[in-house]
Design an enzyme around this catalytic site. Structure first.
Site: not given
Ligand code: ZN
Length: 361
Positions: A77, A263, A316, A318, A321, A347
């Site tokens: 940017d 974004d 999830c 991630c 999790c 997450h």
């Molecule tokens: Zn997660």
């Protein structure tokens, strides 16, 4: 729907969400962490990198990709929005003129002169894959005369940026591919100005177009009409970037209006404050449509999570999790462990890559 965005660092499927790696990093996580949760591209801020560490340092380190260990596409940017908001908060910080923007750091006394040409040169030095023209921001409710001047300046600066970009692209060695160049549409909340700015920029010709200026009403609602006017006035297949629009419901609404790049600092900033996004039951499989209540934010610092041993979010994958409970995350935040912010950030970014996958489907 817009075509995938072809960059010199590979093809970027759209829609896509680019986390803000403003100063060449997403706070608290590594580039390997970002890849691990499915992030495909990031946004850096040319103006902030000019201030620290300086373009020469990054160039000396082999360019932005080597410097931050990120091989995927990087969008830089221009920093026009940040300069504008800093000067608006404190006019002693500088001045925006037709010719250039002068910015002073009151803390250090340092001064920077930004011209449209300099900002393009800077992005070539960084080696980003998508460069963005310097634009002149306004508030949605700025007076009409100010909006008119902002559009004139933004179009004139975009023309100067295009010329400088073409000059530098012409100097690349044979086989070296130039970056893509995006322009930013201004015009506040005025339909005529938004459409005129979009049409004028499209007439100059860019690889993509950003929706510039503050995109929210005073009550926080997304300004759908200006987003729609701009989207309608641009060439049908051109990528449309909804700059700074990233609340999950706003993103879905802007996608429905034809925007495909997003974004926002929101998911990573919220994560650091223990605000974690989760899908409501049945989502995202049920499909994400504007107006649907498909997500909620968990405040992991709430007392009720102290003894909640369930995973943060079922479904999830991630690192947070997969391996830790709500009670453990709550505890890490409570004791100020740095890994709390890292896990929370990963997450929230995984929530966004899942959201994007659902929109693509
Ligand atoms: Zn997660």
């Amino acid at each position: 729907m817009a075509d995938p965005l072809v960059t010199r660092r590979g093809t970027l499927p759209v829609p896509t969400f680019l986390p803000d790696a403003t100063r060449a990093g997403v706070r608290g996580v590594t580039s390997a962490d970002l890849r691990g949760v499915g992030v495909e591209a990031v946004v850096v801020n040319a103006f902030h990198l000019l201030r620290r560490p300086g373009a020469r340092v990054i160039q000396g380190g082999g360019g932005i990709h080597a410097f931050m260990d990120w091989e995927g596409p990087v969008l830089s940017d221009s920093g026009g929005f940040q300069v504008w908001s800093l000067i608006r908060q404190d006019p002693a910080r500088g001045v925006i003129r037709d010719r250039e923007v002068i910015f002073r750091d009151p803390a250090t006394g340092e001064k920077w002169i930004l011209t449209p040409e300099r900002v393009i040169q800077l992005q070539f030095q960084l080696g980003s894959d998508i460069a963005v023209c310097l634009d002149d921001c306004t508030d949605a409710d700025s007076p009409a005369g100010e909006q008119e001047r902002s559009v004139e300046r933004t179009v004139a600066w975009a023309r100067r940026s295009r010329e400088e970009f073409d000059r530098l692209a012409g100097q690349l060695r044979a086989g070296q591919e130039p970056p893509r160049l995006f322009a930013v549409v201004q015009g506040g909340g005025e339909e005529r100005l938004r459409r005129e700015c979009a049409t004028a920029l499209a007439g100059i010709g860019f690889d993509g177009y950003g929706f510039g200026g503050w995109p929210f009403a005073a009550d926080g609602a997304l300004l759908s009409d200006p987003l729609r006017w701009v989207a309608e006035s641009l060439p049908a297949s051109a990528p449309r970037h909804a700059l700074g629009i990233g609340r999950p419901d706003h993103l879905v609404s802007a996608f429905a209006l034809g925007y495909s790049l997003f974004d926002c600092a929101l998911p990573t900033r919220d994560a650091r404050h223990g605000r974690l996004y989760t899908f409501r039951p049945g989502y995202p499989q049920r499909g994400l449509r504007p107006g649907a209540s498909f997500f909620r934010a968990i405040h992991i610092l709430d007392a009720r999570y102290r003894v909640d041993h369930a995973p943060l979010e079922e479904g999830c994958d991630c690192p947070a999790c997969a391996r830790s409970s709500r009670a453990y995350l709550h505890h890490l935040f409570k004791v100020g462990d740095a890994s709390a912010e890292r896990l929370a950030t990963l997450h929230n970014l995984r929530f966004y890559t899942r959201l994007i996958a659902a929109l693509r489907a």
